[in-house]
Design an enzyme around this catalytic site. Sequence first.
Site, PDB file in Angstrom:
ATOM      1  N   LYS A 204       4.308   1.146  -7.294  1.00 31.77           N
ATOM      2  CA  LYS A 204       3.006   0.600  -6.905  1.00 31.77           C
ATOM      3  C   LYS A 204       2.003   1.751  -6.931  1.00 31.77           C
ATOM      4  O   LYS A 204       2.152   2.730  -6.192  1.00 31.77           O
ATOM      5  CB  LYS A 204       3.090  -0.013  -5.512  1.00 31.77           C
ATOM      6  CG  LYS A 204       1.737  -0.510  -5.034  1.00 31.77           C
ATOM      7  CD  LYS A 204       1.844  -1.316  -3.768  1.00 31.77           C
ATOM      8  CE  LYS A 204       0.470  -1.755  -3.306  1.00 31.77           C
ATOM      9  NZ  LYS A 204       0.529  -2.573  -2.101  1.00 31.77           N
ATOM     10  N   LYS A 262       3.240  -2.494 -10.436  1.00 31.59           N
ATOM     11  CA  LYS A 262       1.955  -3.042 -10.011  1.00 31.59           C
ATOM     12  C   LYS A 262       0.878  -1.971 -10.092  1.00 31.59           C
ATOM     13  O   LYS A 262       1.125  -0.871  -9.604  1.00 31.59           O
ATOM     14  CB  LYS A 262       2.132  -3.512  -8.570  1.00 31.59           C
ATOM     15  CG  LYS A 262       0.894  -4.045  -7.914  1.00 31.59           C
ATOM     16  CD  LYS A 262       1.205  -4.341  -6.482  1.00 31.59           C
ATOM     17  CE  LYS A 262      -0.074  -4.770  -5.803  1.00 31.59           C
ATOM     18  NZ  LYS A 262       0.068  -4.899  -4.395  1.00 31.59           N
TER      19      LYS A 262
HETATM   20  C1  PBG Z   1      -0.605  -4.716   0.679  1.00 35.92           C
HETATM   21  C2  PBG Z   1      -0.826  -5.242  -0.692  1.00 35.92           C
HETATM   22  C3  PBG Z   1      -1.893  -4.994  -1.579  1.00 35.92           C
HETATM   23  C4  PBG Z   1      -1.706  -5.826  -2.680  1.00 35.92           C
HETATM   24  C5  PBG Z   1      -0.501  -6.520  -2.478  1.00 35.92           C
HETATM   25  N1  PBG Z   1       0.038  -6.132  -1.255  1.00 35.92           N
HETATM   26  C6  PBG Z   1      -3.113  -4.152  -1.422  1.00 35.92           C
HETATM   27  C7  PBG Z   1      -2.998  -2.714  -1.219  1.00 35.92           C
HETATM   28  O1  PBG Z   1      -1.919  -2.108  -1.312  1.00 35.92           O
HETATM   29  O2  PBG Z   1      -4.027  -2.123  -0.923  1.00 35.92           O
HETATM   30  C8  PBG Z   1      -2.648  -5.949  -3.850  1.00 35.92           C
HETATM   31  C9  PBG Z   1      -2.554  -7.234  -4.633  1.00 35.92           C
HETATM   32  C10 PBG Z   1      -3.718  -7.537  -5.508  1.00 35.92           C
HETATM   33  O3  PBG Z   1      -4.652  -6.715  -5.682  1.00 35.92           O
HETATM   34  O4  PBG Z   1      -3.730  -8.654  -6.061  1.00 35.92           O
HETATM   35  N2  PBG Z   1       0.016  -3.505   0.810  1.00 35.92           N
END
Ligand code: PBG
Length: 340
Positions: A204, A262
């Site tokens: 991520k 992601k």
């Molecule tokens: C929470 C989380 C996030 C997303 C999914 N789970 C945001 C972040 O890490 O700031 C992003 C998903 C999206 O942008 O569609 N940790």
Amino acid sequence: MNPNSNLRLEIIHRPRRLRRTANLRRLVRETRLSTDHLIAPLFVCEGEDIAEAIESMPGQNRLSVDRLVAEARHLHELGIPGIALFPRVPDDQKDSTATEAMNTDGLIPRAIRAVKEATPDLLVITDVALDPYSSDGHDGIVRGGRVVNDETLDILARMAVVQAAAGADIIAPSDMMDGRVAAIREALDVAGYTDVSILAYTAKYASAFYGPFRDALDSAPREVEDIPRDKKTYQMDPANSREAVRELMLDIEEGADMVMVKPALPYLDIIHRVKDVADVPVAAYHVSGEYAMIMAAARNGWLDERDAALEALLGIRRAGADIILTYFAAKAAAWLQEQD
Ligand code: PBG
């Protein structure tokens, strides 16, 4: 051949032969996009009969639990295998240790129970990270100007058990703390939830493409203790690729059943690389900013929404994703039905 030319063309290989008709193209198509692969992320809020539009994500809403259940039924009828839930937690329920995340009667546990009662077969995936519950807006606990790792693990593990107890099928830690998959697996097993699986957000990245999601949940990092308002000390550096393989090895070792990359489109090479070495299913999250880009261009008449969205999803599949989390899930399922 040009009859006026005496040049004798001898092109032996003509790839265009296999592109001549729709049926030929269908016959030799290498990648398929099907509803089987799609997961719909949904935003849940308190209240009743609420569908509050999210400005930066046209077509997406914050849904109260009753409306969420109706949406879940609709997605189930479309043949979508599962949904991923994200809570919009009221500000007065947020604190620095994300206490609300462990409330067995909190918004997410209530949402899970309601969806599972209405559509027991529809898979429910829940997010494990503190940000929607934290008054600091970080995925872990902030202390002494840092997001602390080990202390956060305990809360993540308890949060996962609360979600499993409410009926979640798949727990998806998105926090990027070290060691969280092992901590969650152990806590689930000790509590008797050996059948609940873990989909780890393995690679991520600290991405600008989460902006609209943070608007939807009001979960962006806030001004605290001089720590920067970004997530770069725990989410991955967009410049790194080998590190994704390291995270993959760790998550698999710690017990992840599935792994995720992601965002998706700016990281297709990472999806491909992870798929090459992973012996578990690979998911990709086509995130909020990727959705917003297509929607904004389509609304301006600069892109065709349907064609651009289906091409993006197909590209994510071609790169190697077995599963795609996408805000286009419902529309794509309907478009794919028309195609058949
Ligand atoms: C929470 C989380 C996030 C997303 C999914 N789970 C945001 C972040 O890490 O700031 C992003 C998903 C999206 O942008 O569609 N940790």
